[in-house]
Scaffold this active site. Structure first.
Site, PDB file in Angstrom:
ATOM      1  N   GLU A 185       0.662  12.329  10.670  1.00  0.00           N
ATOM      2  CA  GLU A 185       0.505  11.104  11.451  1.00  0.00           C
ATOM      3  C   GLU A 185       0.575   9.867  10.539  1.00  0.00           C
ATOM      4  O   GLU A 185       1.185   8.854  10.900  1.00  0.00           O
ATOM      5  CB  GLU A 185      -0.822  11.160  12.224  1.00  0.00           C
ATOM      6  N   LYS A 239       3.303   6.877  11.070  1.00  0.00           N
ATOM      7  CA  LYS A 239       2.968   5.452  11.200  1.00  0.00           C
ATOM      8  C   LYS A 239       3.741   4.653  10.158  1.00  0.00           C
ATOM      9  O   LYS A 239       4.290   3.602  10.452  1.00  0.00           O
ATOM     10  CB  LYS A 239       1.461   5.200  10.991  1.00  0.00           C
ATOM     11  N   GLU A 266       7.537   4.458  11.014  1.00  0.00           N
ATOM     12  CA  GLU A 266       7.826   3.687  12.224  1.00  0.00           C
ATOM     13  C   GLU A 266       7.812   2.187  11.998  1.00  0.00           C
ATOM     14  O   GLU A 266       8.668   1.483  12.512  1.00  0.00           O
ATOM     15  CB  GLU A 266       6.727   3.952  13.270  1.00  0.00           C
ATOM     16  N   ASN A 269      16.798   1.698  35.700  1.00  0.00           N
ATOM     17  CA  ASN A 269      16.420   2.508  34.540  1.00  0.00           C
ATOM     18  C   ASN A 269      16.827   3.940  34.856  1.00  0.00           C
ATOM     19  O   ASN A 269      16.551   4.414  35.959  1.00  0.00           O
ATOM     20  CB  ASN A 269      14.906   2.507  34.322  1.00  0.00           C
ATOM     21  N   GLY A 270      17.412   4.627  33.918  1.00  0.00           N
ATOM     22  CA  GLY A 270      17.785   6.023  34.164  1.00  0.00           C
ATOM     23  C   GLY A 270      19.264   6.245  33.926  1.00  0.00           C
ATOM     24  O   GLY A 270      19.954   5.416  33.331  1.00  0.00           O
ATOM     25  N   TRP A 328      17.380  -1.244  27.217  1.00  0.00           N
ATOM     26  CA  TRP A 328      17.283  -0.632  25.891  1.00  0.00           C
ATOM     27  C   TRP A 328      18.389   0.401  25.853  1.00  0.00           C
ATOM     28  O   TRP A 328      18.283   1.451  26.498  1.00  0.00           O
ATOM     29  CB  TRP A 328      15.924   0.038  25.758  1.00  0.00           C
ATOM     30  N   LYS A 331       8.172   2.018  23.455  1.00  0.00           N
ATOM     31  CA  LYS A 331       6.810   2.524  23.660  1.00  0.00           C
ATOM     32  C   LYS A 331       6.801   3.814  24.467  1.00  0.00           C
ATOM     33  O   LYS A 331       6.043   4.730  24.190  1.00  0.00           O
ATOM     34  CB  LYS A 331       5.977   1.443  24.352  1.00  0.00           C
ATOM     35  N   HIS A 388       5.758  24.109  -3.569  1.00  0.00           N
ATOM     36  CA  HIS A 388       6.872  24.884  -3.015  1.00  0.00           C
ATOM     37  C   HIS A 388       8.126  24.035  -2.836  1.00  0.00           C
ATOM     38  O   HIS A 388       9.024  24.423  -2.094  1.00  0.00           O
ATOM     39  CB  HIS A 388       6.451  25.524  -1.689  1.00  0.00           C
ATOM     40  N   ARG A 411       7.813  -2.738  24.886  1.00  0.00           N
ATOM     41  CA  ARG A 411       8.393  -1.408  25.063  1.00  0.00           C
ATOM     42  C   ARG A 411       9.713  -1.252  24.328  1.00  0.00           C
ATOM     43  O   ARG A 411      10.211  -0.151  24.202  1.00  0.00           O
ATOM     44  CB  ARG A 411       8.616  -1.152  26.543  1.00  0.00           C
ATOM     45  N   CYS A 457      13.626   0.948  29.726  1.00  0.00           N
ATOM     46  CA  CYS A 457      13.870  -0.456  30.021  1.00  0.00           C
ATOM     47  C   CYS A 457      12.768  -0.958  30.934  1.00  0.00           C
ATOM     48  O   CYS A 457      11.981  -0.188  31.467  1.00  0.00           O
ATOM     49  CB  CYS A 457      15.200  -0.614  30.734  1.00  0.00           C
TER      50      CYS A 457
HETATM   51  C1  F6R Z   1       4.183   7.035  17.476  1.00  0.00           C
HETATM   52  C2  F6R Z   1       4.516   6.950  18.856  1.00  0.00           C
HETATM   53  C3  F6R Z   1       5.341   8.029  19.463  1.00  0.00           C
HETATM   54  C4  F6R Z   1       4.619   8.554  20.707  1.00  0.00           C
HETATM   55  C5  F6R Z   1       5.493   9.581  21.448  1.00  0.00           C
HETATM   56  C6  F6R Z   1       4.784  10.165  22.633  1.00  0.00           C
HETATM   57  O1  F6R Z   1       3.434   5.947  17.051  1.00  0.00           O
HETATM   58  O2  F6R Z   1       4.107   6.042  19.518  1.00  0.00           O
HETATM   59  O3  F6R Z   1       5.591   9.048  18.563  1.00  0.00           O
HETATM   60  O4  F6R Z   1       3.423   9.120  20.314  1.00  0.00           O
HETATM   61  O5  F6R Z   1       6.674   8.962  21.868  1.00  0.00           O
HETATM   62  O6  F6R Z   1       4.401   9.174  23.528  1.00  0.00           O
HETATM   63  P1  F6R Z   1       3.364   9.474  24.674  1.00  0.00           P
HETATM   64  O7  F6R Z   1       2.056   9.736  24.047  1.00  0.00           O
HETATM   65  O8  F6R Z   1       3.359   8.238  25.515  1.00  0.00           O
HETATM   66  O9  F6R Z   1       3.882  10.669  25.412  1.00  0.00           O
END
Ligand code: F6R
Length: 663
Positions: free
Chosen positions: A535, A539, A542, A140-141, A114, A658, A558, A67, A42
């Site tokens: 990756e 992407k 997500e 937050n927490g 959040w 984020k 397989h 975020r 949050c």
């Molecule tokens: C994917 C994404 C997440 C972050 C993951 C780790 O696009 O953004 O998978 O890569 O939550 O985040 P960090 O790098 O901030 O530890």
């Protein structure tokens, strides 16, 4: 229903004039289903100064909007009483509420929540209040022992809970301790000291994690913050001070920041601040200059942050290697590791850990370090690594990879690794982050703020850094000067090559348009490009919400081959490298089953794909070590254009945040 609450300062709550609307709020929460709400990822913003607090609190929340959140709220001390506006939904809804019923005052706190469990509704939105309604708290927490604390408060006669949240229990506890200590008449400075004390005493009883900011109507020029496990920064202004869970919320107002450590409690007035430990001992903290400006966190002419960040990569890739190439000795210079040559030479095993995209970078790193330096390297999800009793030898070096530097699982892995005595380094973008501060050393990405929830530029910066690590360790072992020099050349060519890949944007956009009705995507690659398949799929999932999976190409036969059908395109990452012919076989297998094929390739290999692939994207030629940086970019663009085409909220995809500060 949005909530507007006015707490009258002088009267006990029972005697407070409560409007019908406010009454319905109390009734609504009285009947709410009990559930401990967990507030994480949050945003917190607090302000004390001489300006109007509300626009600053709203602006700060907007800057944290990327975020992820599901509700928003603020409380401002207006003429000696708390005014609150909060609602489920977007910050725009909160702003509308504020426009309808304006709030004025120069002290306040705000929050975006959040929910990870517990209802998303107006009642659970922050701020929460103490029993008197004079103290407003954002948090937050997770307060793990909130039930026990609540029972004790109830035993002491506190029956005024308006919600079932853990945050409200903390607000009540602080409020009670403060009220008890102010039983006798106290002057204004005395009230401040007692509130500060009450916060510390309450937090000493808390089990769990918190980043908090609170204000009290009794002390209209004073705000308190504290942290344990959830980030909190104090912004130091002229005649004003700020609190925020992330410095980007306040960088438009001040670039002087004090990053709080766990168990710090800060009290800030308009012109001064004081930081103490939970025990009350004063602690000294440096005021740091924030590296970036408010301009850096603007979208500019781009429709989305994600696209802006994809297009920043020629620069961010350059910045990740700036000053770190040692041409003379054909190696890398990474002073931040805080290790001297004999220590670096003694490293016998490397563990790379992280989550999501950062973990995928680690997977490329495994190939890189083993190939360049011949050091056994292992990659593990931070969430698994921290709970696993993996046998480690004294010469093991652990790297925690994290853009934000705040990811709970990665931080947990770092702490576990350090607890066991292993040297643990960070690869972080956020220089003031907890991971950056708690590691024994590390390498910064210098990618600038990444706002889009989907990680893009941070990923390619991580790959550059892992290549530098491979080079550094390699040159201390058996990598020849000539090979080292080839790696340096390949790295130096990257910014221009990334530009060339970005020039393919229109082609990729057209591909996205053509496949907008696809039922999902499969991604395949081998060796250095196998993690890029993972990756690419991440992407795609997500931000488009489409089904997507990434696999090593050879795994097709397989099992995965059973999925192949005409509405499920396969993206093959098949550059001109030592495994191209193997990839080609796999591409043929998909072709034979009528699966559409999108191929990323390079150099001469394009001609082999002409008759087979439906789409061919030709990338610049590069050494296989650095090729993943070039193959990642078109996959970012593909996911982006598809998501935009499908009308998705690209920068704020559903259910994602984020920075994931919950386990
Ligand atoms: C994917 C994404 C997440 C972050 C993951 C780790 O696009 O953004 O998978 O890569 O939550 O985040 P960090 O790098 O901030 O530890």
């Amino acid at each position: 229903m949005a909530i507007t609450i006015t707490f009258l300062q002088q009267l006990p709550l029972a005697a407070t004039r409560v409007t019908r609307r406010q009454q319905s709020f109390y009734l609504a929460i009285a009947g709410d289903t009990p559930a401990a709400t967990v507030q994480n990822m949050c945003g917190i913003v607090g302000y004390v100064g001489r300006a109007q607090a509300t626009p600053i609190l709203l602006d700060g929340l907007r800057r944290l909007e990327y975020r992820g959140y599901d509700s928003a709220g603020l409380a401002v001390v207006q003429r000696g009483r708390l005014e609150t506006r909060k609602c489920a939904g977007r910050i725009a809804a909160l702003a509308k509420l504020v426009r309808k019923e304006p709030v004025s005052g120069s002290l306040g706190v705000s929050h975006t929540r959040w929910a990870t469990h517990g209802k998303v509704n107006d009642q659970n939105a922050h701020p929460h209040f103490d029993a008197s309604g004079k103290l407003a708290l954002v948090h937050n927490g997770v307060i793990e022992n909130y039930q026990a604390l609540k029972e004790e408060l109830i035993r002491d006669g506190d029956t005024n809970f308006r919600s079932e949240t853990d945050t409200e229990v903390l607000a009540h506890l602080i409020g009670k301790l403060y009220d008890d200590s102010c039983a006798s008449t106290v002057d204004a400075p005395g009230k401040k000291a007692r509130l500060f004390d009450a916060v510390r005493t309450a937090l000493r009883q808390v089990i769990g994690t918190y980043g908090i900011a609170l204000v009290h109507a009794d002390v209209p020029d004073f705000m308190i913050g504290a942290r344990r496990g959830s980030p909190l920064v104090l912004g130091v202004g002229k005649g004003e001070n700020f609190l925020a869970s992330d410095v980007s919320a306040i960088v438009a107002y001040t670039r002087d920041a004090v990053y709080l450590n766990d168990f710090d409690v800060v009290a800030a007035g308009t012109d001064k601040f004081e930081i103490t430990s939970l025990a009350g001992d004063s602690t000294e903290h440096p005021v740091s200059k924030v590296e970036f400006t408010a301009e850096d966190v603007r979208k500019g002419d781009f429709p989305h942050y994600m696209l802006k960040e994809i297009f920043e990569q020629p620069n961010t890739v350059r910045d990740a290697m700036r000053g770190r190439l040692n041409h003379e000795e054909c190696t890398a210079r990474l002073g931040g590791l805080n290790m001297v040559a004999p220590q670096l030479r003694d490293v016998g095993r490397i563990v790379l850990t992280g989550c999501g995209t950062a973990l995928h970078a680690g997977r490329v790193g495994e190939y890189l370090i083993e190939r360049l330096a011949n050091i056994p390297t292992e990659v593990d999800y931070a969430s698994e690594f921290r709970h696993r009793n993996t046998p480690m030898t004294s010469e093991t070096l652990v790297f925690a990879i994290s853009q934000s530097g705040e990811t709970a699982d990665t931080l947990g892995a770092l702490r576990e690794s350090r607890r066991k005595g292993f040297r643990t380094l960070g690869i972080c973008n956020n220089v003031a982050s907890t991971i950056a501060r708690e590691s024994d050393g590390g390498v910064y990405m210098h990618a600038g703020p990444e706002i889009g929830v989907a990680a893009t530029k941070s990923f390619t910066s991580q790959l550059v850094i892992l290549t530098l690590l491979g080079l550094l360790f390699g040159r201390m072992r058996n990598l020849s000067a000539a090979e080292g020099s080839r790696v340096i050349e390949a790295l130096e060519a990257l910014p221009q090559q990334v530009e060339a890949v970005l020039d393919l944007n229109d082609q990729i956009k057209a591909i996205a348009k053509k496949y907008a009705n696809a039922n999902g995507f499969l991604f395949f690659g081998r060796q250095f490009n196998y993690p890029i398949a993972l990756e690419g799929a991440l992407k795609m999932k997500e931000i488009t919400y489409l089904f997507a999976e990434g696999h090593p190409s050879a795994e097709l036969k397989h099992g995965i081959i059973a999925l192949i059908r005409s509405d499920l395109p396969s993206v093959f990452i098949a550059p001109d490298d030592s495994v191209f012919s193997k990839n080609l076989n796999n591409i043929e297998q998909v072709k034979a089953r009528k699966g559409p094929i999108i191929a990323l390739t390079s150099g001469n290999c394009a001609k082999h794909l002409k008759e087979i692939a439906n789409e061919i994207v030709v990338l610049p030629e590069a050494l296989d070590y650095v090729m993943p940086i070039l193959t990642a970019v078109p996959l970012q663009l593909l996911a982006y254009h598809l998501a935009a085409q499908l009308g998705r909220d690209v920068d704020k995809p559903r259910n994602l945040a984020k920075s994931v500060t919950v386990e």
